[in-house]
Enzyme design. Structure first.
Site, PDB file in Angstrom:
ATOM      1  N   ASP A   1      29.536  41.246  49.828  1.00  7.37           N
ATOM      2  CA  ASP A   1      30.274  42.508  49.957  1.00  7.37           C
ATOM      3  C   ASP A   1      30.700  42.789  51.391  1.00  7.37           C
ATOM      4  OD1 ASP A   1      30.291  43.081  47.306  1.00  7.37           O
ATOM      5  OD2 ASP A   1      28.660  44.538  47.350  1.00  7.37           O
TER       6      ASP A   1
ATOM      7  N   HIS B   1      20.787  52.037  64.882  1.00  9.98           N
ATOM      8  CA  HIS B   1      21.985  52.848  65.112  1.00  9.98           C
ATOM      9  C   HIS B   1      21.707  54.039  66.035  1.00  9.98           C
ATOM     10  CE1 HIS B   1      23.785  50.374  62.190  1.00  9.98           C
ATOM     11  NE2 HIS B   1      23.564  51.086  61.111  1.00  9.98           N
TER      12      HIS B   1
ATOM     13  N   LYS C   1      19.296  59.808  53.063  1.00 11.89           N
ATOM     14  CA  LYS C   1      20.194  59.517  51.944  1.00 11.89           C
ATOM     15  C   LYS C   1      20.096  60.628  50.912  1.00 11.89           C
ATOM     16  CE  LYS C   1      20.202  54.478  52.341  1.00 11.89           C
ATOM     17  NZ  LYS C   1      21.668  54.377  52.461  1.00 11.89           N
TER      18      LYS C   1
END
Length: 577
Positions: free
Chosen positions: A101, A326, A422
């Site tokens: 992907d 990140h 999330k």
């Protein structure tokens, strides 16, 4: 360490000839070799990037153990450049794991975008490599559905797409087979011809097969005339020990200069603009310290769950997936001292100093959460553990908040709060800088007892809808003295008409050009893992259960208590954005 020198087989200068050919009769050595005079004194070497894509000729160097130390390791130390035209070099980009992907949705579309903008060199080819059996045409059909032209530039879109796809090829092979990589090398040489070949390998594969691929590519498919570079995707291990072991294994076949550890968040437009905003505007740099900044918040939220990726995610969790890389990288870039220059090494040196100055994370300064099922009218949202790929009874956190501190003169006592989760109420990534109260504020009567409403706040929104805005206090027009909080707003899509390049475009172009400023050095990685590894081990040893929060909510209540403990209010929950 003993070395042997191999002459560039594709030189155009006179001196010697070679009849070497492929086994089908196609010559892959040009007729003539280049001989450079031996010098006992160092030359005036040219390093870095001479132009957008500067062609090079140099020797290939092998270490005494037989492993190639060609490419960047030689190029960046002492490699004389010669005057070659762009037609004398080529760049071959091999995407390992091309059927996945990430390759289909990000890497290959980013390469096409660079081609569309004429940012790739004149001579280039793209090879997909994976275990899936595909033909060249099947690869082209697979990726053609994901390629798009710039919204603001659609001239010759179909023609550009066709020309790009003509340069895309495929080779199927095992990731641990030297023979399969030797066949890839043969195909690459066919396309490269007699040009100086530069090769970039993008590892879009699980980390457990990084070393096998690097070994095979280094021994059988690295360039013998130009540079060889390898882009490595996160995760870079699960802790300090596994990360260090991965680095040691990669360095058996590559030098540090050949390894490009990618964190795509560092390629986002607003992250790049962070240094510009701070160091080129006098209004901000003097305020960038504990004297004026009360707290800094790094916020990442997604409005969807794991949704089929639970098996992968459960092995890492939100701290390893988002916070350790990140958000921590952005924090280091935000908090670093002014670098000597914009050179990659100078910037990365300052980031490492920040990471090494950080106080060890304490369990009481961390909140864990996991989303549970939730019904909203006729629609139901699943819990994390409802994902069939997630083990029953998993306590892997899908949310975490943490308070971090930098023990240096500039930031002593300033809380740096991270929050990532999330299945929250919104999709958002931003940096929030909350400034201190105005001493002896003459207008405190107008704000009442909540002086937090009077503080200035600088917000850099990374996604969605990139923006920079500064919250200020001003008088509402009228006869009375009523104050209001307003935004000085720079919304990128309103200010700039051009489409903002994707982070992968910028990072791929930097890797091709040899620009390492936005890539992670091994000592940066070690310092980041050294900060989080003790906490992660403690969480796993004590089996700390996460606090449950409903799918689509603002996260666990514990995050609010953590902020209040450090006299902070989460800026994204204030309701005035």
């Amino acid at each position: 360490m003993g070395v042997q020198l191999r002459l560039n087989p594709c030189s155009s200068s006179s001196a010697a000839t070679s009849p070497s050919t492929f086994h089908n009769g196609t010559p892959y050595f040009c007729k003539k070799f280049n001989f450079l005079p031996f010098r006992t004194q160092p030359l005036n070497w040219v390093s870095g990037i001479y132009s957008r894509i500067q062609p090079r000729k140099h020797f290939e160097v092998f270490s005494s153990n037989g492993f190639p130390l060609n490419a960047v390791s030689v190029q960046d130390v002492q490699v004389p450049l010669t005057e070659l035209g762009s037609g004398d070099t080529t760049v071959s980009i091999t995407v390992i794991g091309a059927s996945g992907d990430l390759a289909k949705k990000k890497i290959l579309p980013a390469l096409f975008a660079l081609f569309y903008e004429d940012c790739l060199p004149e001579n280039f080819v793209v090879f997909g490599y994976s275990r899936t059996k595909l033909s060249d045409e099947e690869l082209r059909n697979m990726i053609s559905t994901t390629l798009t032209c710039r919204i603001d530039k659609r001239e010759n879109c179909d023609a550009k797409m066709e020309h790009f796809l003509e340069r895309c090829f495929y080779h199927s092979g095992q990731y641990n087979s030297e023979d399969d990589f030797a066949e890839l090398d043969y195909k690459l040489k066919e396309k490269e011809g007699c040009r100086v070949s530069n090769r970039l390998f993008y590892l879009s594969i699980p980390p457990n097969i990084f070393v096998d691929v690097v070994r095979c590519a280094s021994l059988k498919a690295s360039s013998t005339s130009g540079w060889t570079r390898v882009i490595v995707e996160k995760p870079f291990g699960r802790d300090l020990e596994s990360s260090s072991e991965l680095t040691r294994s990669l360095k058996k076949y590559l030098t540090e200069e050949q390894i490009f550890r990618i964190d795509h968040y560092l390629g986002k437009e607003l992250v790049e603009n962070l240094s510009v905003l701070r160091f080129s505007n006098l209004v901000f740099e003097p305020l960038w310290s504990r004297n004026y900044i009360r707290n800094v918040q790094f916020i990442f939220s997604e409005d969807f769950g794991t949704e089929g990726r639970g098996g992968y995610f459960d092995h890492y969790g939100i701290i390893r997936d988002i916070m350790q890389n990140h958000l921590l990288q952005i924090l280091a870039l935000f908090a670093m001292e002014t670098p000597v220059s914009l050179d990659a090494e100078d910037i990365r040196n300052e980031k490492v100093k920040v990471l090494r100055s950080m106080r060890p994370l304490q369990l009481e300064d961390v909140v864990l959460g996991q989303y549970k099922g939730h019904s909203n009218g006729a629609k139901s949202y699943p819990a994390y553990t409802d994902d069939p790929t997630v083990p029953n009874g998993s306590i892997t956190p899908t949310f975490s908040a943490a308070a971090l501190f930098i023990d240096n003169a500039r930031w002593d006592g300033v809380p740096f709060l991270m929050k990532a989760g999330k299945a929250l109420h919104t999709k958002r990534a931003e940096i929030r800088v909350q400034f201190r109260h105005v001493p002896g504020n003459l207008y405190k009567r107008n704000f009442g007892t909540d002086m937090d409403k009077a503080t200035n706040e600088l917000v850099l929104r990374l996604q969605p809808d990139e923006a920079i805005y500064l919250k200020i206090n001003n008088k509402v027009p009228g006869l009375g003295m009523r104050l209001d909080r307003s935004d000085l707003n720079l919304l990128y899509k309103a200010k700039y008409r051009g489409e903002i390049p994707d982070a992968y475009e910028r990072l791929l172009l930097d890797a091709i050009e040899g620009e390492r400023r936005l890539f992670i050095r091994s000592d940066e990685l070690d310092a980041a893992w050294a900060l989080f590894t003790p906490l992660l081990k403690e969480l796993e040893e004590k089996k700390i259960a996460p606090e449950l929060y409903p799918y689509g909510s603002r996260g666990p209540v514990g995050a609010h208590y953590l902020a209040a403990k450090h006299n902070v209010r989460w800026g994204d929950l204030s309701g005035d954005d």
